[in-house]
Design an enzyme around this catalytic site. Sequence first.
Site, short mmCIF file in Angstrom:
data_model
loop_
_atom_site.label_atom_id
_atom_site.label_comp_id
_atom_site.label_asym_id
_atom_site.label_seq_id
_atom_site.Cartn_x
_atom_site.Cartn_y
_atom_site.Cartn_z
N HIS A 157 -56.33 76.15 -87.74
CA HIS A 157 -56.50 75.10 -86.72
C HIS A 157 -56.81 75.73 -85.37
CE1 HIS A 157 -54.40 72.56 -89.72
NE2 HIS A 157 -55.01 71.55 -89.12
N LYS A 161 -53.09 73.83 -81.06
CA LYS A 161 -52.11 73.15 -81.93
C LYS A 161 -50.70 73.68 -81.67
CE LYS A 161 -51.33 71.66 -86.71
NZ LYS A 161 -50.93 70.32 -86.26
N1 LIG Z 1 -52.42 62.72 -89.42
C1 LIG Z 1 -53.63 63.19 -89.07
O1 LIG Z 1 -54.66 62.89 -89.71
C2 LIG Z 1 -53.76 64.10 -87.89
C3 LIG Z 1 -52.66 64.39 -87.14
N2 LIG Z 1 -52.80 65.09 -85.99
C4 LIG Z 1 -51.59 65.25 -85.20
O2 LIG Z 1 -51.69 64.34 -84.08
C5 LIG Z 1 -50.99 64.87 -82.98
C6 LIG Z 1 -51.88 64.86 -81.74
O3 LIG Z 1 -52.94 65.78 -81.92
P1 LIG Z 1 -54.01 66.01 -80.76
O4 LIG Z 1 -54.69 64.72 -80.41
O5 LIG Z 1 -54.83 67.16 -81.16
O6 LIG Z 1 -53.04 66.44 -79.56
P2 LIG Z 1 -53.27 66.27 -77.98
O7 LIG Z 1 -52.24 67.15 -77.32
O8 LIG Z 1 -54.71 66.45 -77.64
O9 LIG Z 1 -52.91 64.74 -77.70
C7 LIG Z 1 -51.60 64.23 -77.66
C8 LIG Z 1 -51.58 63.19 -76.56
O10 LIG Z 1 -50.34 62.52 -76.58
C9 LIG Z 1 -49.87 62.45 -75.23
N3 LIG Z 1 -48.44 62.19 -75.15
C10 LIG Z 1 -47.43 63.06 -74.87
N4 LIG Z 1 -46.25 62.40 -74.85
C11 LIG Z 1 -46.53 61.09 -75.14
C12 LIG Z 1 -45.73 59.91 -75.25
N5 LIG Z 1 -44.39 59.96 -75.07
N6 LIG Z 1 -46.33 58.73 -75.55
C13 LIG Z 1 -47.67 58.67 -75.73
N7 LIG Z 1 -48.49 59.76 -75.62
C14 LIG Z 1 -47.92 60.95 -75.34
C15 LIG Z 1 -50.31 63.78 -74.63
O11 LIG Z 1 -50.26 63.78 -73.22
P3 LIG Z 1 -50.11 65.24 -72.48
O12 LIG Z 1 -51.38 65.98 -72.78
O13 LIG Z 1 -49.95 64.88 -71.03
O14 LIG Z 1 -48.89 65.87 -73.09
C16 LIG Z 1 -51.74 63.83 -75.16
O15 LIG Z 1 -52.62 63.06 -74.37
C17 LIG Z 1 -50.49 66.25 -83.42
O16 LIG Z 1 -49.17 66.13 -83.90
C18 LIG Z 1 -51.41 66.61 -84.57
O17 LIG Z 1 -50.87 67.53 -85.47
C19 LIG Z 1 -54.00 65.55 -85.55
C20 LIG Z 1 -55.12 65.31 -86.28
C21 LIG Z 1 -55.08 64.61 -87.55
O1 LIG Z 2 -53.30 69.30 -84.96
C1 LIG Z 2 -54.35 69.07 -85.62
O2 LIG Z 2 -55.48 69.23 -85.15
C2 LIG Z 2 -54.18 68.58 -86.99
N1 LIG Z 2 -52.99 68.31 -87.41
C3 LIG Z 2 -52.63 67.72 -88.65
C4 LIG Z 2 -51.62 68.57 -89.39
O3 LIG Z 2 -50.76 69.19 -88.74
O4 LIG Z 2 -51.64 68.59 -90.61
C5 LIG Z 2 -53.81 67.28 -89.47
C6 LIG Z 2 -55.08 68.03 -89.27
O5 LIG Z 2 -55.08 69.15 -90.07
C7 LIG Z 2 -55.39 68.34 -87.82
#
Ligand SMILES: NC(=O)C1=CN([C@@H]2O[C@H](COP(=O)(O)OP(=O)(O)OC[C@H]3O[C@@H](n4cnc5c(N)ncnc54)[C@H](OP(=O)(O)O)[C@@H]3O)[C@@H](O)[C@H]2O)C=CC1
Ligand SMILES: O=C(O)C1=N[C@H](C(=O)O)C[C@H](O)C1
Length: 265
Positions: A157, A161
């Site tokens: 990743h 992350k």
């Molecule tokens: N299930 C799936 O298919 C996937 C899951 N994921 C997961 O999704 C999550 C987010 O990934 P990603 O978008 O890359 O991460 P990012 O850090 O880019 O985005 C997370 C966002 O959430 C915000 N945030 C922090 N605290 C809160 C809160 N209390 N309420 C609402 N928003 C909040 C952050 O703000 P700030 O930057 O100010 O902290 C940021 O804007 C990770 O856990 C990742 O592993 C990712 C891709 C696929």
């Molecule tokens: O943080 C990410 O980017 C992703 N997180 C998820 C995970 O922890 O499995 C899903 C995806 O692989 C992308």
Amino acid sequence: MSAPRVVISGAAGRMGQRLIALGHQNPDIQLVAALEHAGHPKLGEDAGALAGVGPIGLPLSSKLEVEADALIDFSVPAGAERAINLCVDHKIALVMATTGLTDDHKTMLQAASQKIAIVWAPSMSLAVNLTMKLTEIAAAALKDYPAGADVEIVERHHRFKEDSPSGTALKFGEIVAAQMGQTKEAHGREGRPGERPRDEIGYHAIRVGDNPGEHTIIFGLMGETIELTVRASNRDCYANGALKAAQFVSGKPAGLYTMSDVLGL
Ligand SMILES: NC(=O)C1=CN([C@@H]2O[C@H](COP(=O)(O)OP(=O)(O)OC[C@H]3O[C@@H](n4cnc5c(N)ncnc54)[C@H](OP(=O)(O)O)[C@@H]3O)[C@@H](O)[C@H]2O)C=CC1
Ligand SMILES: O=C(O)C1=N[C@H](C(=O)O)C[C@H](O)C1
């Protein structure tokens, strides 16, 4: 039923921005709110403009002030906790995509699923969820392999992350262990750990550049090796899966649903 009203939590993040962009273009979804935490520097700015699709009339907000059918959370564990509470309080269905959750968060999700409908999956991607099925088939077929089949899970990743190994890698491990019965985990190896035990799953988390996610499940046999690899080229596979999950879960009875339910796998 008219298009479900959907809230995006974590709307300014990498995934949140793709959900806003794709959700806005999707006629089967009505985006009704873009949530962030109370200290986010961009509160009040238009979520569509932030996501690169131009203004869509949805300001980034820290409060949920509209009615909704489903909320999609891609944030951080504290954000996930808040999302669960919001959904229970407002009786909104939840799509939980955030990874790195604690055992307490998992217990909260289980309890919340008695009250609301929840889709909870570490990966919303069709290809990943299909690879989980293939992994289950391979693990079941190899469970009695006489010399023991060694399973190692390698994930890559982006450098940003925060949790390791990925939630998806851990899920692949659970699927394998449910079939083959491994009871031990190794997270990387160094020094002189000695001969590899048969009942161990090895996890290896690589963090490089802007990689949107790839997973390889290796089944090492004597004289041959099987590798199942699934690779994202961008984040839209996760965003589209989550939007589909929001459509699926809206109006469903309380309960815990999987992406296999959503995708009919
Ligand atoms: N299930 C799936 O298919 C996937 C899951 N994921 C997961 O999704 C999550 C987010 O990934 P990603 O978008 O890359 O991460 P990012 O850090 O880019 O985005 C997370 C966002 O959430 C915000 N945030 C922090 N605290 C809160 C809160 N209390 N309420 C609402 N928003 C909040 C952050 O703000 P700030 O930057 O100010 O902290 C940021 O804007 C990770 O856990 C990742 O592993 C990712 C891709 C696929
Ligand atoms: O943080 C990410 O980017 C992703 N997180 C998820 C995970 O922890 O499995 C899903 C995806 O692989 C992308």
